[in-house]
Design an enzyme around this catalytic site. Structure first.
Site, short mmCIF file in Angstrom:
data_model
loop_
_atom_site.label_atom_id
_atom_site.label_comp_id
_atom_site.label_asym_id
_atom_site.label_seq_id
_atom_site.Cartn_x
_atom_site.Cartn_y
_atom_site.Cartn_z
CG ASP A 310 48.36 -1.42 44.53
OD1 ASP A 310 47.80 -1.93 43.53
OD2 ASP A 310 49.58 -1.15 44.54
CD GLU A 516 52.91 -5.24 41.16
OE1 GLU A 516 52.64 -5.40 42.36
OE2 GLU A 516 52.03 -5.01 40.30
#
Length: 629
Positions: A310, A516
């Site tokens: 990521d 997020e």
């Protein structure tokens, strides 16, 4: 003009191929011959690569630092756009394609001419791009229980992404969200792994349907499809209290039964890449977990594509992030990560990884495994033969057929949770012919709110200036009979509602956009002024409440005042799909993909829990209506 433009690129590419062949000496290299078997091409190219070229292939850098010189001098293998990272504000298809072309020319000018693979988040449509079709977020798609619809959406998204010259997307998210307090819960199809598994049919939509001979290995059908990425491996949806990037505390059996099943389907469906999660499993960072990345995913599940980190995922192995980057690179690469989303400090990454190989801390066999996997995906998707954008696809972005498909997805994602007070007739579907309709609430005429996070920017934007689309209010106005009067007041006073002579009201409230960690929320209440608008309107006129949210919210205090209640999730740009069902052109069919709790004190609470499963609305619940022709 497009034909001339494409011919010029083809000529340039042929010249580059010929010059590269000359550099190699002994004729035409096997890796450039598409008739050669895949492994022959991989072996041939790998044998010609220096360590610098191999490490370059493992490096993914952000668009903003990816100058032609940086790509060429560092042999960069991949470039990405982070959330909201665009070549220009409201960039056109041509501006996107031109940017990719310039980067690709730089990559092809290196001695071996290995094309870059450009990646982008396309998590509910081509969401970075102005005027792209924005589909419902995954939580809504899960409520459709329609894998064929997901597959069609995948195909449409692939075409819109390819229209901008991009061949690779960081989707789908196959998280199994077990706690709605998590800020990424809307990116998850469901709390139930079986529903998530079902919806992995979006992968053959993105990539094309793999023939039997290619099943279980990376596959992309051609230049109208994209390489997909199942994420975030593994357990991202199971963190303690839903805290993003936190610790998933569960035994191996639980991990296999809840969080791993979607990856079985992703691998069988020939997913090209898998992204590792920021989260930890029982205290071990996934980015450093050799057992789960190498032993299980690569060796047991036989995943043959590449594993990608990521964004700054290696940096975050240490706490604080980046405090020992040398150690982070060592742990991440040895764990089995093949491509590193650096995305900015590429000189540090390249320097550190080079020294780790030179001192034998990381064996060359590990580097070769990583590069072999990256090359396998690039060869399989035809990137060597078709490295440049196809201008004939420019008209695919935001085209009407895709908007119609998104509108269908909105209709099928709506979940009707209440329809009429106890002992009274159902309120829905609403009549199109009626005197006066009040539409109220912060989300009725706000395209940004109904699209949510990951729309134009990473966190999303409020308002109606972010992209092209139809608000829920606009959908209502275009659906009702011409004789009906639609009155919009975002936050009406009690006096206004009482004296307005309204036949009924539609109240549209919910969450602002987020993504997020910024979406982590421990109380899950409807943000103000939503509750007061519900109170004011529903106390004085028959009301339908439409909730726009990325997850269930606390609704129990108001449910008895509400006549009808609809969960609309984050529907995207095609708000008319909401009106289609409210007014009976189509029936309600959606079913909850998540348990709707009464109070946050009950969380986490999921279908199948052996004790204390006492929700307001259970998983799978959803009232149905019939079209009112």
């Amino acid at each position: 003009m497009g034909h001339v433009w494409r011919c010029a690129h083809l000529l340039l590419y042929c010249c580059l191929l010929l010059s590269t062949a000359g550099v190699q000496g002994s004729g035409y290299p096997k890796y450039k011959d598409p008739k050669q078997p895949l492994n022959t091409r991989i072996d041939d190219l790998l044998s010609r690569m220096s360590l610098a070229e191999k490490i370059g292939q493992m490096s993914q850098i952000e668009r903003s630092v990816a100058t032609p010189d940086v790509i060429k001098n560092n042999y960069i293998g991949s470039v990405l756009s982070g959330g909201g990272s665009v070549p220009a504000p409201q960039a056109t298809v041509q501006e996107w394609a031109s940017m990719v072309t310039e980067m690709q020319k730089a990559a092809l000018s290196t001695p071996l001419g290995i094309p870059i693979i450009y990646g982008i988040d396309a998590v509910h449509g081509h969401n970075n791009v102005y005027k792209a079709t924005i589909f419902p977020h995954n939580i809504g798609l899960g409520a459709t229980r329609d894998p064929e619809l997901a597959k069609k959406i995948g195909s449409a998204v692939a075409l819109e992404v390819r229209a901008t010259g991009i061949p690779y997307i960081f989707a789908p998210c196959v998280a199994v969200c077990r706690d709605p307090r998590w800020g990424r819960c809307y990116e998850s199809f469901s709390e139930d792994p079986k529903v998530v598994q079902m919806m992995t049919q979006i992968i053959p939509g993105f990539q094309g349907e793999a023939p039997p001979s290619s099943r279980g290995r990376p596959y992309v059908a051609g230049t109208r499809n994209v390489a997909a990425c199942a994420k975030h491996y593994v357990g991202d949806g199971g963190t303690n209290k839903g805290i993003n990037e936190n610790n998933t505390i569960i035994d191996f059996n639980g991990l296999l039964h809840i969080h791993m099943p979607p990856y079985y389907n992703a691998v069988i469906n020939s997913v090209s890449t898998i992204m590792v999660s920021y989260s930890s499993w029982n205290g071990v960072k996934m980015h450093a977990n050799h057992f789960l990345v190498t032993d299980f995913l690569k060796n047991k599940l036989k995943f043959r594509g590449f594993v990608i980190s990521d964004w700054q995922g290696l940096d975050r192995i240490t706490s604080p992030a980046g405090s020992d980057y040398h150690l982070s690179i060592k742990l991440g690469v040895l764990a089995g990560i093949d491509m590193i989303m650096i995305p900015f400090n590429y000189t540090d990454f390249i320097g550190n990884l080079t020294s780790l190989v030179h001192d034998n801390t990381i064996p060359m066999s590990r580097i070769d495994d990583a590069v072999r996997r990256i090359l396998r995906v690039k060869f399989t998707m035809g990137l060597f033969e078709n490295p440049f954008p196809d201008p004939s696809l420019a008209g695919e972005l935001g085209k009407q057929e895709h908007r119609d498909l998104a509108r269908e997805a909105v209709r099928k994602s709506l979940v009707l949770l209440k329809n009429g007070k106890y002992g009274e007739k159902p309120l829905l579907p609403l009549p199109k012919k009626c005197g006066k309709i009040l539409v109220a609430g912060s989300h009725a005429d706000n395209l940004g709110n109904q699209c949510g996070g990951w729309t134009i920017t990473w966190q999303g934007l409020q308002g109606n200036n972010l992209t092209a689309g139809t608000t829920i209010l606009e959908g209502i106005k275009s659906t009702v009979d011409g004789s009906a009067q639609v009155v919009y007041s975002e936050e009406p006073s009690p006096d206004f509602v009482q004296k307005g002579g309204f036949n009924y009201a539609i109240v549209v409230v919910g969450e602002p956009p987020y993504a997020e960690t910024q979406g982590d929320n421990l109380n899950l209440t409807i943000p103000a002024p939503g509750p007061s608008v519900i109170e004011t309107v529903c106390s004085n006129v028959k009301c339908i409440v439409v909730l726009i949210s990325g997850r269930p919210l606390v609704i129990e205090p108001y449910i008895n005042k509400i006549d009808a209640f609809v969960a609309a999730w984050l529907p995207g740009t095609e708000g008319k799909g909401v009106a289609d069902v409210l007014f009976g052109d189509y029936g309600f069919t959606g079913k909850l993909s998540r348990t709707w709790f009464k109070s946050v004190d009950q969380l986490p609470m999921n279908v199948g829990d052996p004790h204390n499963y006492n929700p307001l609305f259970p998983f799978g619940f959803g009232l149905e209506t019939h079209p009112s022709y």
